[in-house]
Motif scaffolding. Structure first.
Motif, PDB file in Angstrom:
ATOM      1  N   ILE A 339      35.237  40.827 -14.138  1.00  0.00           N
ATOM      2  CA  ILE A 339      36.610  40.450 -14.495  1.00  0.00           C
ATOM      3  C   ILE A 339      37.181  39.459 -13.484  1.00  0.00           C
ATOM      4  N   HIS A 340      36.891  39.669 -12.202  1.00  0.00           N
ATOM      5  CA  HIS A 340      37.343  38.714 -11.186  1.00  0.00           C
ATOM      6  C   HIS A 340      36.802  37.311 -11.470  1.00  0.00           C
ATOM      7  N   GLN A 341      35.538  37.225 -11.838  1.00  0.00           N
ATOM      8  CA  GLN A 341      34.936  35.916 -12.139  1.00  0.00           C
ATOM      9  C   GLN A 341      35.614  35.256 -13.342  1.00  0.00           C
ATOM     10  N   ILE A 342      35.879  36.056 -14.384  1.00  0.00           N
ATOM     11  CA  ILE A 342      36.546  35.510 -15.572  1.00  0.00           C
ATOM     12  C   ILE A 342      37.963  35.066 -15.224  1.00  0.00           C
ATOM     13  N   ILE A 343      38.686  35.871 -14.430  1.00  0.00           N
ATOM     14  CA  ILE A 343      40.060  35.525 -14.062  1.00  0.00           C
ATOM     15  C   ILE A 343      40.096  34.249 -13.225  1.00  0.00           C
ATOM     16  N   SER A 344      39.116  34.075 -12.340  1.00  0.00           N
ATOM     17  CA  SER A 344      39.114  32.859 -11.513  1.00  0.00           C
ATOM     18  C   SER A 344      38.977  31.619 -12.386  1.00  0.00           C
ATOM     19  N   LYS A 345      38.164  31.711 -13.445  1.00  0.00           N
ATOM     20  CA  LYS A 345      38.029  30.590 -14.384  1.00  0.00           C
ATOM     21  C   LYS A 345      39.278  30.448 -15.254  1.00  0.00           C
ATOM     22  N   GLN A 346      39.846  31.609 -15.641  1.00  0.00           N
ATOM     23  CA  GLN A 346      41.052  31.575 -16.472  1.00  0.00           C
ATOM     24  C   GLN A 346      42.224  30.956 -15.717  1.00  0.00           C
ATOM     25  N   LYS A 347      42.300  31.223 -14.421  1.00  0.00           N
ATOM     26  CA  LYS A 347      43.379  30.645 -13.617  1.00  0.00           C
ATOM     27  C   LYS A 347      43.313  29.120 -13.640  1.00  0.00           C
ATOM     28  N   ILE A 348      42.110  28.595 -13.572  1.00  0.00           N
ATOM     29  CA  ILE A 348      41.947  27.132 -13.623  1.00  0.00           C
ATOM     30  C   ILE A 348      42.299  26.605 -15.003  1.00  0.00           C
ATOM     31  N   ALA A 349      41.756  27.267 -16.057  1.00  0.00           N
ATOM     32  CA  ALA A 349      41.983  26.789 -17.431  1.00  0.00           C
ATOM     33  C   ALA A 349      43.457  26.841 -17.808  1.00  0.00           C
ATOM     34  N   THR A 350      44.101  27.982 -17.541  1.00  0.00           N
ATOM     35  CA  THR A 350      45.528  28.097 -17.854  1.00  0.00           C
ATOM     36  C   THR A 350      46.358  27.188 -16.956  1.00  0.00           C
ATOM     37  N   GLY A 351      45.868  26.972 -15.745  1.00  0.00           N
ATOM     38  CA  GLY A 351      46.573  26.083 -14.814  1.00  0.00           C
ATOM     39  C   GLY A 351      46.750  24.678 -15.352  1.00  0.00           C
ATOM     40  N   TYR A 352      45.800  24.211 -16.160  1.00  0.00           N
ATOM     41  CA  TYR A 352      45.920  22.861 -16.739  1.00  0.00           C
ATOM     42  C   TYR A 352      47.165  22.728 -17.614  1.00  0.00           C
ATOM     43  N   PHE A 374      41.913  43.441 -16.788  1.00  0.00           N
ATOM     44  CA  PHE A 374      42.146  42.004 -16.978  1.00  0.00           C
ATOM     45  C   PHE A 374      43.618  41.674 -16.766  1.00  0.00           C
ATOM     46  N   MET A 375      44.515  42.449 -17.377  1.00  0.00           N
ATOM     47  CA  MET A 375      45.940  42.133 -17.329  1.00  0.00           C
ATOM     48  C   MET A 375      46.479  42.225 -15.899  1.00  0.00           C
ATOM     49  N   HIS A 376      46.098  43.252 -15.150  1.00  0.00           N
ATOM     50  CA  HIS A 376      46.569  43.379 -13.762  1.00  0.00           C
ATOM     51  C   HIS A 376      46.054  42.232 -12.897  1.00  0.00           C
ATOM     52  N   LEU A 377      44.784  41.890 -13.071  1.00  0.00           N
ATOM     53  CA  LEU A 377      44.218  40.826 -12.241  1.00  0.00           C
ATOM     54  C   LEU A 377      44.769  39.458 -12.645  1.00  0.00           C
ATOM     55  N   LEU A 378      45.075  39.284 -13.927  1.00  0.00           N
ATOM     56  CA  LEU A 378      45.710  38.034 -14.357  1.00  0.00           C
ATOM     57  C   LEU A 378      47.102  37.910 -13.735  1.00  0.00           C
ATOM     58  N   ALA A 379      47.853  39.015 -13.733  1.00  0.00           N
ATOM     59  CA  ALA A 379      49.187  39.004 -13.115  1.00  0.00           C
ATOM     60  C   ALA A 379      49.091  38.672 -11.630  1.00  0.00           C
ATOM     61  N   ALA A 380      48.071  39.197 -10.964  1.00  0.00           N
ATOM     62  CA  ALA A 380      47.885  38.895  -9.543  1.00  0.00           C
ATOM     63  C   ALA A 380      47.535  37.423  -9.328  1.00  0.00           C
ATOM     64  N   ASN A 419      56.051  43.094 -29.555  1.00  0.00           N
ATOM     65  CA  ASN A 419      56.186  44.103 -28.499  1.00  0.00           C
ATOM     66  C   ASN A 419      55.588  43.564 -27.209  1.00  0.00           C
ATOM     67  N   LEU A 420      56.344  43.665 -26.111  1.00  0.00           N
ATOM     68  CA  LEU A 420      55.895  43.147 -24.823  1.00  0.00           C
ATOM     69  C   LEU A 420      55.707  44.271 -23.809  1.00  0.00           C
ATOM     70  N   LYS A 421      54.662  44.133 -22.988  1.00  0.00           N
ATOM     71  CA  LYS A 421      54.393  45.099 -21.915  1.00  0.00           C
ATOM     72  C   LYS A 421      54.183  44.293 -20.635  1.00  0.00           C
ATOM     73  N   TYR A 422      55.056  44.507 -19.666  1.00  0.00           N
ATOM     74  CA  TYR A 422      55.022  43.723 -18.434  1.00  0.00           C
ATOM     75  C   TYR A 422      53.949  44.242 -17.481  1.00  0.00           C
ATOM     76  N   TYR A 423      53.235  43.306 -16.859  1.00  0.00           N
ATOM     77  CA  TYR A 423      52.231  43.662 -15.853  1.00  0.00           C
ATOM     78  C   TYR A 423      52.592  42.988 -14.530  1.00  0.00           C
ATOM     79  N   SER A 424      52.467  43.757 -13.473  1.00  0.00           N
ATOM     80  CA  SER A 424      52.689  43.228 -12.133  1.00  0.00           C
ATOM     81  C   SER A 424      51.365  43.140 -11.409  1.00  0.00           C
ATOM     82  N   GLY A 425      51.197  42.080 -10.669  1.00  0.00           N
ATOM     83  CA  GLY A 425      49.952  41.927  -9.908  1.00  0.00           C
ATOM     84  C   GLY A 425      49.906  42.769  -8.673  1.00  0.00           C
ATOM     85  N   THR A 426      51.046  43.383  -8.319  1.00  0.00           N
ATOM     86  CA  THR A 426      51.097  44.144  -7.054  1.00  0.00           C
ATOM     87  C   THR A 426      51.397  45.612  -7.225  1.00  0.00           C
ATOM     88  N   SER A 427      51.732  46.004  -8.467  1.00  0.00           N
ATOM     89  CA  SER A 427      52.074  47.427  -8.648  1.00  0.00           C
ATOM     90  C   SER A 427      51.633  47.886 -10.021  1.00  0.00           C
TER      91      SER A 427
END
Length: 430
Positions: A339-352, A374-380, A419-427
């Motif tokens: 998941i960390h590997q996927i998130i690192s790539k997702q951060k770049i892709a979404t960053g564009y 995935f959701m917690h690590l994406l929030a982080a 329906n929305l569910k909030y995720y925090s990267g720190t809690s």
């Protein structure tokens, strides 16, 4: 018996073909799903069974129109949009719905770029990465130069959503959500077809462009309907969010591909963005949507399969792992690493699609929205942005219904579609 006014929506994917009835509050009150075996084209390459699809549309609409508890007021269509249906002057389909995965002939590709210039320049102008058959405009070019006898018989080339509408309305239209999605047809700067389209005379067989909220009163099998002209599925899925939120957001729509969509960024694509698989869509109101793609769902499926095999586990174990970085087990550590590997790539892709925009929220829908890790690590990964898992019933179909809301529905659009569910990267999840 109380009769419920409804809209019928056909949502045609590559695998599943679905029919939904939505009531005026956009609750699903009926659904039906089908799959068809593919057939092959003249070269033996798999393609859509167009005749079976046509029959299913007719039969299904007839079936739901006979249901006494519903009054079908309207009908609309969404579908994958990267292939054309070719109609002759009598409105008959005269060729297969060629698969957008079909290999593109190298000699035809060379002929095109020799005639019209640099691949990167055309990609920039049309906001379409060079994807060969996935650029549906190049499918038309191939037919003209490889099958001229067929080309001469074509009266209209309709993207699949507009063909489905044509079956009910008998009216041929083009739609910007289909034209504007990696077709290599549309010059985003000129807001018109690219010069090459006109020089080849392709604009003569592309039907008149109509707005996405166009409706055609249509008489079909003894009943009148308000019929839409159809939408490209990725653009349709964005509509419930545009109807619900006015503050800038990015939608991360996840599945086999994870697509980041920013409808609040109209800046032209850069060469770097095009090189990294970014593209522009056109949303249903005609404005560009900057998008980036990542093959992350596929990577995830392959990754958990490999982990399960290595540790002698069932892949089901990893589908619903709760977020707990301290959970013991070597296989769990391997899962987190995946998941960390996927998130690192997702951060770049979404960053564009986030760059230089005022976006403060990311909404995630689809498969990964249900994945706590995935959701917690994406929030982080995006600590300055609010990250939400978004859920609704059938976003693409709902968006297709909403596109013609005012043509059939007397009620206001509900404010609780999503329906929305909030995720925090720190809690923990709030």
């Amino acid at each position: 018996m109380e009769v419920t006014p409804v809209i019928a929506v056909f949502d045609v994917g590559k695998t599943n073909k679905k029919l939904f009835l939505f009531d005026e509050s956009y609750n699903i009150v009926f659904e039906r799903s089908a799959r068809f075996n593919e057939i092959v084209d003249e070269d033996g390459f798999a393609c859509e069974n167009l005749e079976a699809l046509k029959k299913a549309v007719f039969d299904s609409l007839n079936e739901v129109s006979r249901l006494e508890q519903f009054d079908v007021k309207a009908v609309n269509f969404s579908a994958y949009g990267a292939s054309f249906v070719y109609l002759d002057k009598d409105g008959n389909a005269i060729a297969p719905l060629y698969n957008y995965l079909k290999p593109y002939p190298e000699d035809i590709r060379k002929k095109f770029y020799d005639a019209y210039g640099d691949e990167a320049e055309i990609a920039f102008k049309t906001a379409s990465p060079a994807l060969e058959s996935l650029n549906s405009g190049l499918q038309l070019y191939r037919i003209k130069h490889q099958k001229p006898e067929l080309f001469e018989r074509i009266r209209y080339a309709l993207h699949l959503p507009q063909y489905l509408s044509y079956l009910i309305t008998g009216k041929a239209f083009s739609d910007l959500t289909s034209i504007g999605c990696h077709t290599a047809l549309w010059d985003f700067e000129k807001n018109d077809y690219h010069n090459w389209v006109k020089q080849e005379g392709l604009d003569n067989i592309l039907a008149p462009i109509a707005p996405a909220d166009e409706r055609i009163p249509s008489y079909f099998n003894g009943r009148w309907y308000q019929a839409g002209i159809g939408l490209h599925d990725s653009s349709a899925a964005l509509i419930p969010y545009l109807a619900s939120f006015s503050e800038p957001f990015v939608l991360l729509s996840t599945g086999t591909w994870s697509i980041s969509l920013n409808p609040f960024d109209q800046a032209p694509l850069t060469a770097e963005e095009l090189k990294n698989d970014c593209l522009n869509y056109i949303q249903y109101k005609g404005k560009p949507v900057k998008a980036s793609r990542l093959f992350s769902g596929h990577e995830y499926d392959q990754g958990i399969k490999a982990i399960a095999e290595k540790f002698g586990e069932d892949v089901i174990k990893y589908r619903n792992i709760p977020y707990d970085p301290d959970m013991p087990g070597k296989d769990i550590a391997a899962y987190y690493e995946l998941i960390h590997q996927i998130i690192s790539k997702q951060k770049i892709a979404t960053g564009y699609v986030l760059k230089n925009t005022p976006v403060k929220r990311i909404f995630v829908d689809g498969g990964f929205s249900k994945n706590s890790v995935f959701m917690h690590l994406l929030a982080a990964a995006f600590p300055q942005i609010e990250v939400y898992a978004a859920s609704m019933a059938q976003a693409t179909a709902m968006g297709t219904a909403l596109a013609i809301h005012h043509q059939w529905n007397s009620k206001p659009i509900p404010n609780d579609l999503i329906n929305l569910k909030y995720y925090s990267g720190t809690s923990h999840v709030v």
